[in-house]
Design a protein around this motif. Structure first.
Motif, mmCIF file in Angstrom:
data_model
loop_
_atom_site.group_PDB
_atom_site.id
_atom_site.type_symbol
_atom_site.label_atom_id
_atom_site.label_comp_id
_atom_site.label_asym_id
_atom_site.label_seq_id
_atom_site.Cartn_x
_atom_site.Cartn_y
_atom_site.Cartn_z
ATOM 1 N N ARG A 210 -2.680 12.961 -4.035
ATOM 2 C CA ARG A 210 -4.102 12.731 -3.672
ATOM 3 C C ARG A 210 -3.765 12.362 -2.233
ATOM 4 O O ARG A 210 -2.869 11.542 -2.047
ATOM 5 C CB ARG A 210 -5.009 11.943 -4.137
ATOM 6 N N LEU A 211 -4.961 12.075 -1.615
ATOM 7 C CA LEU A 211 -5.141 11.539 -0.160
ATOM 8 C C LEU A 211 -5.255 10.183 -0.221
ATOM 9 O O LEU A 211 -4.941 9.259 0.896
ATOM 10 C CB LEU A 211 -6.065 12.072 0.598
ATOM 11 N N ARG A 212 -5.710 9.418 -1.309
ATOM 12 C CA ARG A 212 -5.990 8.055 -1.699
ATOM 13 C C ARG A 212 -4.762 7.341 -1.435
ATOM 14 O O ARG A 212 -3.826 7.623 -2.128
ATOM 15 C CB ARG A 212 -6.873 7.751 -2.917
ATOM 16 N N ARG A 213 -4.946 6.039 -0.875
ATOM 17 C CA ARG A 213 -3.741 5.038 -0.873
ATOM 18 C C ARG A 213 -4.003 4.054 -1.922
ATOM 19 O O ARG A 213 -5.047 3.561 -2.232
ATOM 20 C CB ARG A 213 -3.873 4.473 0.421
ATOM 21 N N SER A 214 -3.020 3.657 -2.925
ATOM 22 C CA SER A 214 -2.970 2.852 -3.990
ATOM 23 C C SER A 214 -2.703 1.409 -3.370
ATOM 24 O O SER A 214 -1.835 1.160 -2.218
ATOM 25 C CB SER A 214 -2.002 2.929 -5.001
ATOM 26 N N ARG A 215 -3.147 0.402 -3.866
ATOM 27 C CA ARG A 215 -2.920 -1.277 -3.568
ATOM 28 C C ARG A 215 -2.549 -1.871 -4.569
ATOM 29 O O ARG A 215 -3.051 -1.893 -5.694
ATOM 30 C CB ARG A 215 -4.268 -1.359 -2.924
ATOM 31 N N ARG B 203 0.888 -1.290 -0.025
ATOM 32 C CA ARG B 203 -0.175 -0.274 -0.083
ATOM 33 C C ARG B 203 0.927 1.288 -0.092
ATOM 34 O O ARG B 203 1.868 1.341 0.699
ATOM 35 C CB ARG B 203 -0.870 -0.016 1.451
ATOM 36 N N SER B 204 0.520 2.238 -0.858
ATOM 37 C CA SER B 204 1.325 3.507 -0.884
ATOM 38 C C SER B 204 0.486 4.582 -1.154
ATOM 39 O O SER B 204 -0.576 4.352 -1.713
ATOM 40 C CB SER B 204 2.472 3.335 -2.046
ATOM 41 N N ARG B 205 0.776 5.785 -0.795
ATOM 42 C CA ARG B 205 0.116 6.803 -0.859
ATOM 43 C C ARG B 205 0.361 7.741 -1.839
ATOM 44 O O ARG B 205 1.617 7.947 -2.372
ATOM 45 C CB ARG B 205 0.083 7.817 0.339
ATOM 46 N N ASP B 206 -0.704 7.951 -2.779
ATOM 47 C CA ASP B 206 -0.199 9.037 -4.054
ATOM 48 C C ASP B 206 0.091 10.276 -3.535
ATOM 49 O O ASP B 206 -0.671 10.883 -2.736
ATOM 50 C CB ASP B 206 -1.525 9.055 -4.924
#
Length: 323
Positions: A20-25, A14-17
């Motif tokens: 943006r505040l959304r986290r990618s998976r 999991r990492s944060r863009d």
């Protein structure tokens, strides 16, 4: 002794863009559908570049990780479900981590390990005496582990892994950072243990000298998949590496002219000749000595490091072609 069938292991990252505040998976397949068996008494080298999946495989074999898919059996047991039972059947050495107690003398650490494995006192004395002799532990049995050199600690870890007399030994980089003498001691010990006791050994290493000296079978993993499984000679042939004939002629001259043989280099009377795969070195030497006056000759097999590098490059090229 070991059986893996269609084994895969995935990890979720999991990492944060940053925008943006959304986290990618992201799902990463560290091991991707591997199958192999290892019989009792084999000495197998398990090779691969960093990130290829070697350590993940070892952790699944020892029960540290569970497979995401497929079946793993070690000494007849499921490593993830029967870790305690499996611990009595295997010995494990991780080159960069010790199983010894840092502040205790080596002898006391080995005594504690005897109690952990519930080894009979008489059997412990006999095995410790044997391991002390063959690994030359005597001079530092009374030394705290934190004061041991890397080579001494590694010999202590090998003794700890074998005190309960396991039929399977799993080694992850056991010679990393060792000096030449310590490497020779560890290699000689492992070679004798396998030959005389019939201990099955699985070895992962970046030191290809370990592989050439010890392993009769080699498995190469690349990007989580098994790229090769077989002997060293067939590995050299598979990778297309050439053997080199180093020839000292009686006097300097033009490059030799032999059918199917290419001259790689000429330095005075010495010439380096590349013998293609499938050609007989004996036939080339007979042709050479029949046509030229030769003072000395030596056949060099392909360096194992070059062979494995070629194999990786070939695998990378095939993946890029598919993509």
């Amino acid at each position: 002794m070991i059986e893996m069938r269609d084994v895969s292991r995935t990890f979720v990252i999991r990492s944060r863009d940053g925008r943006r505040l959304r986290r990618s998976r992201t799902v990463v397949r560290a091991v991707d559908g591997i199958s192999f068996t290892i019989g009792a008494g084999e000495f197998v080298g398990y090779l691969g570049p960093n990130g290829a999946g070697k350590s993940t495989t070892i952790k699944m074999l020892t029960g540290i990780l569970a497979a995401s898919a497929g079946s793993v059996r070690v000494a007849g047991l499921d490593p993830a479900r029967q870790r305690t039972a499996l611990a009595r059947r295997i010995g494990v050495v991780f080159g960069q981590r010790t199983t010894l107690w840092w502040d205790l003398p080596l002898r006391d650490s080995l005594t504690l390990i005897r109690h952990l494995y519930r080894v009979d006192a008489a059997a412990h004395r006999a095995r410790l005496a044997e391991l002390t002799e063959v690994l030359d532990l005597g001079p530092f049995l009374g030394t705290p582990v934190r004061q041991l050199s890397l080579g001494q600690r590694m010999r202590g870890d090998l003794a700890a892994a074998l005190l309960h007399d396991p039929p399977l030994l799993v080694l992850d980089e056991p010679t990393i950072g060792l000096d030449v003498i310590s490497k020779a001691t560890v290699r000689g010990f492992l070679e004798r243990r396998n030959a005389e006791q019939g201990t099955t050994v699985v070895l992962t290493t970046h030191d290809l000298g370990d592989i050439e000296r010890l392993c009769r079978r080699v498995m190469v993993i690349d990007h989580g998949r098994l790229a090769y499984d077989g002997g060293l000679d067939r590995l050299r042939a598979t990778a297309g590496a050439q053997r080199v004939l180093v020839v000292d002629l009686a006097r300097p001259g033009e490059p030799v002219d032999l059918p199917g043989v290419s001259v790689m280099r000429v330095e005075g009377p010495r010439q380096w000749l590349a013998i293609p795969q499938g050609s007989s070195a004996a036939a080339v030497i007979a042709e050479l000595t029949g046509r030229y006056e030769v003072r000395d000759i030596a056949l060099r097999e392909p360096d194992i490091e070059d062979v494995i590098t070629r194999l990786y490059r070939a695998g990378r090229g095939s993946r890029e072609a598919v993509q």
